[in-house]
Design a protein around this motif. Structure first.
Motif, mmCIF file in Angstrom:
data_model
loop_
_atom_site.group_PDB
_atom_site.id
_atom_site.type_symbol
_atom_site.label_atom_id
_atom_site.label_comp_id
_atom_site.label_asym_id
_atom_site.label_seq_id
_atom_site.Cartn_x
_atom_site.Cartn_y
_atom_site.Cartn_z
ATOM 1 N N GLN A 176 0.801 -1.230 0.000
ATOM 2 C CA GLN A 176 0.000 0.000 0.000
ATOM 3 C C GLN A 176 0.833 1.279 0.000
ATOM 4 O OE1 GLN A 176 -3.082 0.188 3.002
ATOM 5 N NE2 GLN A 176 -3.734 -1.891 2.577
ATOM 6 N N MET A 177 1.744 1.397 0.942
ATOM 7 C CA MET A 177 2.522 2.632 1.034
ATOM 8 C C MET A 177 3.407 2.823 -0.187
ATOM 9 S SD MET A 177 3.449 2.816 5.089
ATOM 10 C CE MET A 177 4.512 4.222 4.857
ATOM 11 N N ALA A 178 3.992 1.745 -0.677
ATOM 12 C CA ALA A 178 4.863 1.843 -1.852
ATOM 13 C C ALA A 178 4.071 2.188 -3.114
ATOM 14 C CB ALA A 178 5.625 0.531 -2.059
ATOM 15 N N ILE A 179 2.807 1.735 -3.197
ATOM 16 C CA ILE A 179 1.960 2.081 -4.346
ATOM 17 C C ILE A 179 1.823 3.596 -4.447
ATOM 18 C CG2 ILE A 179 -0.420 2.024 -5.227
ATOM 19 C CD1 ILE A 179 -0.604 -0.866 -4.161
ATOM 20 N N VAL A 180 1.574 4.253 -3.311
ATOM 21 C CA VAL A 180 1.386 5.704 -3.312
ATOM 22 C C VAL A 180 2.724 6.440 -3.341
ATOM 23 C CG1 VAL A 180 0.413 7.679 -2.072
ATOM 24 C CG2 VAL A 180 -0.807 5.489 -2.084
ATOM 25 N N PHE A 181 3.614 6.092 -2.429
ATOM 26 C CA PHE A 181 4.840 6.874 -2.243
ATOM 27 C C PHE A 181 5.896 6.623 -3.314
ATOM 28 C CE2 PHE A 181 4.196 7.249 2.659
ATOM 29 C CZ PHE A 181 3.133 8.094 2.429
ATOM 30 N N LYS A 182 5.956 5.431 -3.849
ATOM 31 C CA LYS A 182 7.005 5.119 -4.824
ATOM 32 C C LYS A 182 6.471 5.103 -6.261
ATOM 33 C CE LYS A 182 11.275 2.473 -5.054
ATOM 34 N NZ LYS A 182 12.113 3.661 -4.754
ATOM 35 N N VAL A 183 5.357 4.394 -6.483
ATOM 36 C CA VAL A 183 4.847 4.266 -7.847
ATOM 37 C C VAL A 183 4.044 5.497 -8.255
ATOM 38 C CG1 VAL A 183 3.422 2.907 -9.424
ATOM 39 C CG2 VAL A 183 4.823 1.748 -7.708
ATOM 40 N N PHE A 184 3.007 5.829 -7.484
ATOM 41 C CA PHE A 184 2.173 6.953 -7.892
ATOM 42 C C PHE A 184 2.960 8.266 -7.869
ATOM 43 C CE2 PHE A 184 -1.099 10.216 -7.580
ATOM 44 C CZ PHE A 184 -1.974 9.810 -8.562
ATOM 45 N N ASN A 185 3.847 8.420 -6.922
ATOM 46 C CA ASN A 185 4.647 9.643 -6.870
ATOM 47 C C ASN A 185 5.579 9.754 -8.081
ATOM 48 O OD1 ASN A 185 5.019 12.002 -5.206
ATOM 49 N ND2 ASN A 185 7.100 11.286 -4.819
ATOM 50 N N ARG A 186 6.122 8.615 -8.501
ATOM 51 C CA ARG A 186 6.964 8.619 -9.714
ATOM 52 C C ARG A 186 6.111 8.917 -10.945
ATOM 53 N NH1 ARG A 186 10.358 10.232 -12.602
ATOM 54 N NH2 ARG A 186 11.818 8.967 -13.812
ATOM 55 N N TYR A 187 4.898 8.370 -10.972
ATOM 56 C CA TYR A 187 3.960 8.679 -12.064
ATOM 57 C C TYR A 187 3.723 10.190 -12.148
ATOM 58 C CZ TYR A 187 -0.720 9.369 -14.096
ATOM 59 O OH TYR A 187 -1.788 9.832 -14.826
ATOM 60 N N LEU A 188 3.493 10.831 -10.995
ATOM 61 C CA LEU A 188 3.273 12.278 -10.980
ATOM 62 C C LEU A 188 4.476 13.032 -11.555
ATOM 63 C CD1 LEU A 188 1.620 12.894 -7.486
ATOM 64 C CD2 LEU A 188 0.509 12.964 -9.723
ATOM 65 N N GLU A 189 5.672 12.586 -11.209
ATOM 66 C CA GLU A 189 6.886 13.230 -11.733
ATOM 67 C C GLU A 189 6.938 13.140 -13.250
ATOM 68 O OE1 GLU A 189 9.767 12.281 -7.843
ATOM 69 O OE2 GLU A 189 10.005 11.152 -9.718
ATOM 70 N N VAL A 190 6.601 11.965 -13.782
ATOM 71 C CA VAL A 190 6.635 11.781 -15.242
ATOM 72 C C VAL A 190 5.546 12.621 -15.902
ATOM 73 C CG1 VAL A 190 6.437 10.114 -17.131
ATOM 74 C CG2 VAL A 190 7.650 9.483 -15.030
ATOM 75 N N MET A 191 4.351 12.657 -15.307
ATOM 76 C CA MET A 191 3.258 13.450 -15.883
ATOM 77 C C MET A 191 3.597 14.941 -15.881
ATOM 78 S SD MET A 191 1.183 11.242 -17.002
ATOM 79 C CE MET A 191 2.628 10.181 -17.201
ATOM 80 N N ARG A 192 4.219 15.414 -14.809
ATOM 81 C CA ARG A 192 4.602 16.830 -14.759
ATOM 82 C C ARG A 192 5.647 17.141 -15.825
ATOM 83 N NH1 ARG A 192 4.590 16.301 -8.267
ATOM 84 N NH2 ARG A 192 2.417 16.920 -7.915
#
Length: 302
Positions: A176-192
């Motif tokens: 759970q925490m890695a889904i948000v903090f590692k994967v989704f956060n990296r997704y946000l970086e790529v989208m930005r």
């Protein structure tokens, strides 16, 4: 979703179901009247359960805290790193229009061609038949190649992509925490990076009356992170000094930093909804309010 995750967490090994069939997703919400059907569906229950389970999982936690990183999480980050590298390999083209750089279509065509292969690197071989179905959500999560825009509907597609990986047992309850903090956060970086590189337009933006031009979920999960914080209150996120000092720990503040980098003028004018939220007395109330808003706005998101 939480119930299925609890079942998945009862044994050390993931046992594949005896029978599992997959199909290419197709758009089912085409008019307002379709929304009632969607909100009564199991898919809606699974999706919102997934969002709320993660919301609870990151409550009071910093981005920089320690958490388990499984092999599928590492593979998802590698997938996103590939998308990031393709941006570097596909520079913007010279064109008369300032916004919507057409090089995005070249970048997207690469993803469209390679998506199933990318997904296949994340899922185990016995689930290979799932790749075509799951890959559709990945392709839908990066923006529209015709309009060259990006919005919360694309973000929702990425959340659905991750939800699918949970449903088939690739991601587990302890991810759970890695889904948000590692994967989704990296997704946000790529989208930005996509948004800045190709000057993508906001998709379905409500202007100053919307929460944000591009994102919604990091405000939900980010406000959950800040619940019961000893020092930071909602009124502090409009303070530039506070944001600069704490954005690496909290998703919400990272979003605020990105907004201030991309927009000019008084914060209260270009981000009126967020300015109003800064007057809410507690992060718990902010979190509850954002969840209600997200549920109400899903008709314009999905």
């Amino acid at each position: 979703m939480a119930e299925s995750e609890r079942r998945a967490g009862t044994s050390e090994e993931v046992t594949p179901p005896l029978q599992q069939s997959f199909m290419i997703p197709k758009k089912e919400i085409n008019m307002v009247s379709d929304m009632a059907k969607w909100k009564r569906s199991q898919a809606y229950a699974d999706y919102m359960g997934f969002i709320l389970t993660l919301n609870e999982g990151v409550k009071g936690k910093k981005l920089t805290c320690e958490y388990k990183v499984s092999e599928p999480i590492e593979k998802l980050v590698a997938l996103l790193n590939t998308l990031d590298r393709w941006i570097d390999e596909t520079p913007p083209v010279d064109q008369p229009s300032r916004f919507g750089n057409k090089a995005f279509r070249t970048w997207y065509a690469k993803l469209d061609q390679e998506a199933e292969k990318l997904v296949a690197t994340v899922i185990p071989k016995h689930l290979a038949d799932a790749a075509p179905e799951v890959a559709v959500y990945l392709k839908e999560s990066v923006g529209n190649s015709t309009r060259i825009d990006y919005g919360t509907g694309h973000e929702a597609a990425f959340a659905a992509f991750l939800c699918c990986l949970c449903k088939i047992g690739v991601l587990r309850v302890d991810d759970q925490m890695a889904i948000v903090f590692k994967v989704f956060n990296r997704y946000l970086e790529v989208m930005r990076k996509l948004q800045k590189t190709y000057r993508m337009e906001p998709a379905g933006s409500q202007g100053v009356w919307g929460l944000d031009d591009f994102q919604f979920l990091p405000f939900i999960w980010g406000s959950s992170q800040l619940i019961d914080h000893p020092n930071l209150e909602p009124r502090h996120f409009v303070d530039e000094k506070v944001v600069n000092e704490n954005h690496k720990d909290f998703m919400f503040l990272e979003c605020i930093l990105f907004i201030t980098e991309m927009k000019t003028g008084p914060f209260a004018e270009h981000s009126n909804q967020l300015w109003n939220i800064s007057a809410v007395p507690s992060w718990s109330k902010v979190n509850q309010g954002l969840i209600r808003m997200y549920k109400a706005e899903e008709g314009t998101v999905l």
